[in-house]
Enzyme design. Structure first.
Site, PDB file in Angstrom:
ATOM      1  N   GLY A  14       0.816  -1.342   0.151  1.00 43.00           N
ATOM      2  CA  GLY A  14       0.171  -0.159  -0.025  1.00 43.00           C
ATOM      3  C   GLY A  14       0.884   1.368   0.035  1.00 43.00           C
ATOM      4  O   GLY A  14       0.544   2.307   0.570  1.00 43.00           O
ATOM      5  N   GLY A  17      -0.460   4.559  -1.153  1.00 43.44           N
ATOM      6  CA  GLY A  17      -1.509   5.424  -0.744  1.00 43.44           C
ATOM      7  C   GLY A  17      -1.341   6.677   0.042  1.00 43.44           C
ATOM      8  O   GLY A  17      -0.315   6.898   0.102  1.00 43.44           O
ATOM      9  N   GLN A  18      -2.286   7.382   0.687  1.00 44.93           N
ATOM     10  CA  GLN A  18      -2.166   8.384   1.600  1.00 44.93           C
ATOM     11  C   GLN A  18      -0.974   8.536   2.592  1.00 44.93           C
ATOM     12  O   GLN A  18      -0.365   9.204   2.758  1.00 44.93           O
ATOM     13  CB  GLN A  18      -3.410   8.919   2.293  1.00 44.93           C
ATOM     14  CG  GLN A  18      -3.220  10.252   2.996  1.00 44.93           C
ATOM     15  CD  GLN A  18      -4.559  10.524   3.944  1.00 44.93           C
ATOM     16  OE1 GLN A  18      -5.209   9.532   4.390  1.00 44.93           O
ATOM     17  NE2 GLN A  18      -4.587  11.794   4.360  1.00 44.93           N
ATOM     18  N   TYR A 149     -15.073  -2.536   6.703  1.00 44.72           N
ATOM     19  CA  TYR A 149     -13.874  -2.159   7.066  1.00 44.72           C
ATOM     20  C   TYR A 149     -13.545  -2.447   8.411  1.00 44.72           C
ATOM     21  O   TYR A 149     -12.461  -2.983   8.842  1.00 44.72           O
ATOM     22  CB  TYR A 149     -13.794  -0.711   6.523  1.00 44.72           C
ATOM     23  CG  TYR A 149     -12.598  -0.056   6.835  1.00 44.72           C
ATOM     24  CD1 TYR A 149     -11.193  -0.482   6.451  1.00 44.72           C
ATOM     25  CD2 TYR A 149     -12.489   1.072   7.652  1.00 44.72           C
ATOM     26  CE1 TYR A 149     -10.035   0.253   6.945  1.00 44.72           C
ATOM     27  CE2 TYR A 149     -11.305   1.848   8.191  1.00 44.72           C
ATOM     28  CZ  TYR A 149     -10.277   1.211   7.693  1.00 44.72           C
ATOM     29  OH  TYR A 149      -9.131   1.940   8.200  1.00 44.72           O
ATOM     30  N   LYS A 153     -11.058  -5.115  10.199  1.00 46.71           N
ATOM     31  CA  LYS A 153     -10.045  -4.247  11.312  1.00 46.71           C
ATOM     32  C   LYS A 153      -9.970  -5.185  12.455  1.00 46.71           C
ATOM     33  O   LYS A 153      -9.136  -5.221  13.213  1.00 46.71           O
ATOM     34  CB  LYS A 153     -10.145  -2.847  11.351  1.00 46.71           C
ATOM     35  CG  LYS A 153      -9.735  -2.201  10.061  1.00 46.71           C
ATOM     36  CD  LYS A 153      -8.196  -2.330   9.985  1.00 46.71           C
ATOM     37  CE  LYS A 153      -7.502  -1.966   8.606  1.00 46.71           C
ATOM     38  NZ  LYS A 153      -6.120  -2.018   8.277  1.00 46.71           N
TER      39      LYS A 153
HETATM   40  C1  AKB Z   1     -11.584   5.925   6.714  1.00 48.07           C
HETATM   41  O1  AKB Z   1     -12.223   6.964   6.942  1.00 48.07           O
HETATM   42  O2  AKB Z   1     -12.172   4.758   6.544  1.00 48.07           O
HETATM   43  C2  AKB Z   1     -10.253   5.988   7.581  1.00 48.07           C
HETATM   44  C3  AKB Z   1      -9.981   5.542   8.895  1.00 48.07           C
HETATM   45  C4  AKB Z   1     -10.547   6.199  10.123  1.00 48.07           C
HETATM   46  O3  AKB Z   1      -9.604   4.437   9.056  1.00 48.07           O
HETATM   47  N1  AKB Z   1      -9.577   7.132   7.274  1.00 48.07           N
END
Ligand code: AKB
Length: 326
Positions: A14, A17-18, A149, A153
């Site tokens: 990655g 990425g940012q 997401y 995580k």
């Molecule tokens: C998102 O907004 O999905 C990410 C994070 C807070 O993990 N920037």
């Protein structure tokens, strides 16, 4: 029990990425350009990233593509930044699972099989959910996220801790808040408004924000993000009681307070608020974090607050705008 070994040859996934793009450059400064191998999935790397050290395209969900680079460069540590973020993950949950879970599993298996020295795997405030206490959210608390997401995580934190306890792999991770930066745009998160607002302020003095004015989330400026990641990666293993789930706080502000901070520089800056599907995600996340564990176990200490970040962001973006870069 894992014993601490130094990182010498690092693979960054990655890396386009940012966070990955800036973290790779800092790691190259610290460990030597040829000792930090950058990888991405599809997006072309910047000239700086491509020209400052090795770069490859890989797919973390395809183990052989990672192994090939690891063998070629004698990699001993992985900084695993590749992930699908919250907003894109809600549009394509299957892709989020594949990259975030199958990709991480491959990385951890490679680390176990090859007895790598270290794996760094960021987590996120997305591990929390609506049942979690929102203010000063503790490190140990309810983890019932509502996004794919977040689900990946939470699983990632548990999997990393499992690999440490069961196989002795030195896996470490921290829960990033929203990250604000001016080098590479974020790729599809809920906190992206906190970056976009600065670009639009510089370019048009106007911004339409996709969360409500009173939406308050934990945020961090990129220099602190890089520092937190490297500080944790380099901390003595013996000092750590946690491994993959450190809260790291820096600042918390509402979208309205962010606009007010920018208005100190541009009094005519106008913001309108048009919440979309990302509002529900933001509403399920904490407003501030208790990061005592990170402070106690590896000396975490942020440097930037909102106004210091705003000043630096605007200076950098004004320069980039003058140079015609956006
Ligand atoms: C998102 O907004 O999905 C990410 C994070 C807070 O993990 N920037």
């Amino acid at each position: 029990m894992a014993e601490s070994r130094q990182m010498k040859k690092i693979l960054v996934t990655g890396a386009v990425g940012q966070i990955g793009s800036e973290l790779t450059l800092e790691l190259r400064r610290r460990y030597g350009a040829d000792n930090v191998v950058a990888t991405g999935r599809k997006t072309a790397p910047s000239d700086e990233l491509k020209n400052s050290g090795p770069f490859y395209f890989i797919d973390v969900a395809k183990k052989e593509s990672v192994v090939e680079v690891i063998e070629k460069h004698g990699i001993d540590s992985i900084v695993h930044m590749a992930a699908i973020l919250s907003a894109v993950g809600e549009k394509n949950p299957q892709l989020a699972w594949d990259v975030n879970i199958n990709g991480l599993y491959n990385i951890l298996e490679i680390a176990r099989e090859r007895e790598l020295a270290r794996v760094i795997v960021p987590s996120s405030i997305a591990v929390f959910g609506p049942e979690t206490p929102r203010d000063n959210t503790p490190n140990e608390t309810v983890l019932k996220p509502r996004t794919m997401y977040g689900v990946t995580k939470v699983a990632g934190e548990l999997l990393g801790d499992y690999y440490f306890r069961r196989f002795g792999v030195d896996v470490r991770g921290l829960r990033y808040p929203g990250i604000v930066s001016h080098e590479t745009l974020p790729g599809g998160g809920t906190t992206d408004y906190a970056v976009a607002i600065y670009y639009e302020a510089v370019k048009n003095r106007k911004y339409t924000c996709f969360v409500r004015e009173d939406t308050r989330l934990p945020m961090m400026y990129m220099p602190d993000c890089i520092k937190s990641t490297i500080d944790l990666a380099e901390a003595p293993l013996d000092n750590l009681k946690h491994h993959c789930d450190f809260n790291v706080g820096a600042m918390s502000f509402s979208a309205g307070e962010l606009a007010a901070s920018i208005r100190k520089h541009y009094p005519d800056f106008e913001v309108t608020y048009e919440p979309d599907f990302r509002q529900a995600i933001a509403d399920s996340w904490p407003s501030s974090l208790d990061d005592t564990a990170a402070r106690e176990e590896w000396g975490w200490q942020p440097a930037f607050d909102l106004d210091a970040m705003t000043k630096d962001m605007l200076e950098n973006l004004e320069r980039k705008h003058r140079e015609g870069k956006f």
